[in-house]
Scaffold this motif. Structure first.
Motif, PDB file in Angstrom:
ATOM      1  N   GLN A 193      53.407 -32.677  53.728  1.00  0.00           N
ATOM      2  CA  GLN A 193      53.172 -32.545  55.232  1.00  0.00           C
ATOM      3  C   GLN A 193      54.101 -31.347  55.901  1.00  0.00           C
ATOM      4  N   ARG A 194      55.609 -31.464  55.292  1.00  0.00           N
ATOM      5  CA  ARG A 194      56.545 -30.687  55.610  1.00  0.00           C
ATOM      6  C   ARG A 194      56.328 -29.285  55.144  1.00  0.00           C
ATOM      7  N   LEU A 195      55.870 -28.905  53.990  1.00  0.00           N
ATOM      8  CA  LEU A 195      55.333 -27.721  53.488  1.00  0.00           C
ATOM      9  C   LEU A 195      54.178 -27.154  54.280  1.00  0.00           C
ATOM     10  N   ARG A 196      53.208 -27.811  54.508  1.00  0.00           N
ATOM     11  CA  ARG A 196      52.058 -27.634  55.525  1.00  0.00           C
ATOM     12  C   ARG A 196      52.585 -26.898  56.960  1.00  0.00           C
ATOM     13  N   LYS A 197      53.448 -27.777  57.442  1.00  0.00           N
ATOM     14  CA  LYS A 197      54.040 -27.604  58.641  1.00  0.00           C
ATOM     15  C   LYS A 197      54.900 -26.145  58.851  1.00  0.00           C
ATOM     16  N   LYS A 198      55.721 -26.199  57.695  1.00  0.00           N
ATOM     17  CA  LYS A 198      56.756 -25.090  57.862  1.00  0.00           C
ATOM     18  C   LYS A 198      56.220 -23.527  57.472  1.00  0.00           C
ATOM     19  N   LEU A 199      55.022 -23.671  56.500  1.00  0.00           N
ATOM     20  CA  LEU A 199      54.637 -22.536  56.257  1.00  0.00           C
ATOM     21  C   LEU A 199      53.288 -22.273  56.859  1.00  0.00           C
ATOM     22  N   GLY A 200      52.672 -23.213  57.585  1.00  0.00           N
ATOM     23  CA  GLY A 200      51.359 -22.985  58.329  1.00  0.00           C
ATOM     24  C   GLY A 200      50.197 -23.184  57.303  1.00  0.00           C
ATOM     25  N   TRP A 201      50.337 -23.859  56.192  1.00  0.00           N
ATOM     26  CA  TRP A 201      49.346 -23.921  55.146  1.00  0.00           C
ATOM     27  C   TRP A 201      48.611 -25.421  55.204  1.00  0.00           C
ATOM     28  N   ALA A 202      48.292 -25.640  56.262  1.00  0.00           N
ATOM     29  CA  ALA A 202      47.402 -26.934  56.540  1.00  0.00           C
ATOM     30  C   ALA A 202      46.155 -26.567  55.652  1.00  0.00           C
ATOM     31  N   LYS A 203      45.483 -25.558  55.756  1.00  0.00           N
ATOM     32  CA  LYS A 203      44.440 -25.158  55.155  1.00  0.00           C
ATOM     33  C   LYS A 203      44.280 -24.952  53.670  1.00  0.00           C
ATOM     34  N   HIS A 204      45.646 -24.614  53.208  1.00  0.00           N
ATOM     35  CA  HIS A 204      45.672 -23.807  51.786  1.00  0.00           C
ATOM     36  C   HIS A 204      46.305 -25.139  50.817  1.00  0.00           C
ATOM     37  N   ILE A 205      47.005 -25.953  51.353  1.00  0.00           N
ATOM     38  CA  ILE A 205      47.352 -27.125  50.497  1.00  0.00           C
ATOM     39  C   ILE A 205      46.686 -28.172  50.767  1.00  0.00           C
ATOM     40  N   LYS A 206      45.372 -28.480  49.830  1.00  0.00           N
ATOM     41  CA  LYS A 206      44.285 -29.306  50.151  1.00  0.00           C
ATOM     42  C   LYS A 206      44.539 -30.653  49.353  1.00  0.00           C
ATOM     43  N   THR A 207      44.383 -31.837  50.077  1.00  0.00           N
ATOM     44  CA  THR A 207      44.282 -32.993  49.315  1.00  0.00           C
ATOM     45  C   THR A 207      42.937 -33.299  48.660  1.00  0.00           C
ATOM     46  N   VAL A 208      43.318 -33.759  47.176  1.00  0.00           N
ATOM     47  CA  VAL A 208      42.143 -34.203  46.397  1.00  0.00           C
ATOM     48  C   VAL A 208      42.127 -35.654  46.298  1.00  0.00           C
ATOM     49  N   TYR A 209      40.965 -36.213  47.005  1.00  0.00           N
ATOM     50  CA  TYR A 209      40.783 -37.569  47.228  1.00  0.00           C
ATOM     51  C   TYR A 209      41.238 -38.295  45.986  1.00  0.00           C
ATOM     52  N   ARG A 210      41.940 -39.279  45.900  1.00  0.00           N
ATOM     53  CA  ARG A 210      42.284 -40.084  44.579  1.00  0.00           C
ATOM     54  C   ARG A 210      42.972 -39.425  43.429  1.00  0.00           C
ATOM     55  N   LEU A 211      43.104 -38.212  43.682  1.00  0.00           N
ATOM     56  CA  LEU A 211      43.616 -37.510  42.616  1.00  0.00           C
ATOM     57  C   LEU A 211      45.174 -36.845  42.807  1.00  0.00           C
ATOM     58  N   GLY A 212      45.194 -35.948  43.919  1.00  0.00           N
ATOM     59  CA  GLY A 212      46.663 -35.425  44.020  1.00  0.00           C
ATOM     60  C   GLY A 212      46.295 -34.161  45.028  1.00  0.00           C
ATOM     61  N   TYR A 213      46.878 -33.223  44.821  1.00  0.00           N
ATOM     62  CA  TYR A 213      46.786 -31.672  45.605  1.00  0.00           C
ATOM     63  C   TYR A 213      46.442 -30.602  44.811  1.00  0.00           C
ATOM     64  N   LEU A 214      46.014 -29.596  45.671  1.00  0.00           N
ATOM     65  CA  LEU A 214      45.702 -28.292  45.206  1.00  0.00           C
ATOM     66  C   LEU A 214      46.017 -27.223  46.226  1.00  0.00           C
ATOM     67  N   LEU A 215      46.841 -26.175  45.704  1.00  0.00           N
ATOM     68  CA  LEU A 215      47.067 -24.959  46.384  1.00  0.00           C
ATOM     69  C   LEU A 215      45.657 -24.025  46.159  1.00  0.00           C
ATOM     70  N   GLU A 216      45.290 -23.674  47.046  1.00  0.00           N
ATOM     71  CA  GLU A 216      44.081 -22.749  47.174  1.00  0.00           C
ATOM     72  C   GLU A 216      44.360 -21.425  45.989  1.00  0.00           C
ATOM     73  N   GLY A 217      43.524 -21.168  45.295  1.00  0.00           N
ATOM     74  CA  GLY A 217      43.629 -19.939  44.471  1.00  0.00           C
ATOM     75  C   GLY A 217      43.332 -18.840  45.424  1.00  0.00           C
ATOM     76  N   ALA A 218      43.586 -17.394  44.785  1.00  0.00           N
ATOM     77  CA  ALA A 218      43.201 -16.312  45.440  1.00  0.00           C
ATOM     78  C   ALA A 218      41.808 -16.180  45.611  1.00  0.00           C
ATOM     79  N   GLY A 219      41.546 -15.593  46.733  1.00  0.00           N
ATOM     80  CA  GLY A 219      40.131 -15.115  47.157  1.00  0.00           C
ATOM     81  C   GLY A 219      39.441 -16.509  47.141  1.00  0.00           C
TER      82      GLY A 219
END
Length: 219
Positions: A193-219
């Motif tokens: 949550q802090r990274l999303r807020k500090k970097l404005g990456w709410a859409k780039h760092i995705k929550t993967v249900y029941r697994l973990g997290y994903l940072l969007e790839g290029a393009g």
């Protein structure tokens, strides 16, 4: 900077390596056999070669004289993990040796290490509008410094180095927190949550249900 050359006869492996190396923000070229790799090495200068041992035509060991003559750093990348092959590769002049299957973060770290040691690497990780310098532990967003807590910084580096890959929660705990037993789910979620807020990456760092997290790839 010159490109990195990946020499492996398996297309999925070549594609995976290209994905893993994406955070380096540099050109990566590929060859599927020893003859093609030899021709490419004659025609162009490379900063590093990731070289499989078992190749059609000319194998990886046979390519080593051409590489050592040019002074090109080499990391052997192969399914062969016995001591004899590792020693042979290193004695032929390889800078490192990693065995398949490999962890993406480990491969990227070894590539960065060889590039840094041989003076051929840019030591900056990039994603979207952010640049991260792992050695000095600095973060710039559009040229402006961003203050991150130590764990936030480590988490950001891990996400960027594994960009486009779903990271399971237990893997993140092990790599970022060192598997500390007192770490619970709220700690990871809070840092995300802090990274999303500090970097404005709410859409780039995705929550993967029941697994973990994903940072969007290029393009």
């Amino acid at each position: 900077m010159n490109p990195i050359l990946v020499v492996d006869d398996e297309l999925p492996i070549r594609e995976l390596i290209c994905l893993i190396l994406r955070p380096l923000n540099r050109a990566v070229e590929c060859a599927a056999d020893g003859m093609t790799a030899s021709r490419m090495l004659d025609e162009k200068t490379y900063d590093l070669v990731l070289l499989d041992v078992m190749l059609p035509g000319i194998d990886g060991f046979a390519l080593m004289p051409q590489l050592t003559d040019s002074g090109t750093p080499v990391i052997f990348l192969t399914a062969k993990g016995n001591l004899t092959d590792r020693v042979k590769g290193l004695r032929l002049g390889a800078d490192d040796y990693i065995v398949k299957p490999f962890e993406p973060e480990e491969l990227l770290a070894r590539v960065e290490s060889v590039l840094r040691r041989t003076g051929r690497g840019a030591h900056v990780l990039t994603a979207f509008d952010v640049q991260v310098e792992p050695v000095s532990r600095t973060v710039l967003q559009k040229g402006v410094p961003v203050a991150l807590a130590p764990r936030e910084f480590d988490l950001l580096v891990f996400l960027i180095r594994n960009r486009g890959i779903v990271l399971h929660r237990d893997v993140i705990y092990e790599r970022v927190w060192g598997g500390e037993s007192e770490t619970d789910t709220r700690v990871l979620d809070l840092n995300i949550q802090r990274l999303r807020k500090k970097l404005g990456w709410a859409k780039h760092i995705k929550t993967v249900y029941r697994l973990g997290y994903l940072l969007e790839g290029a393009g």
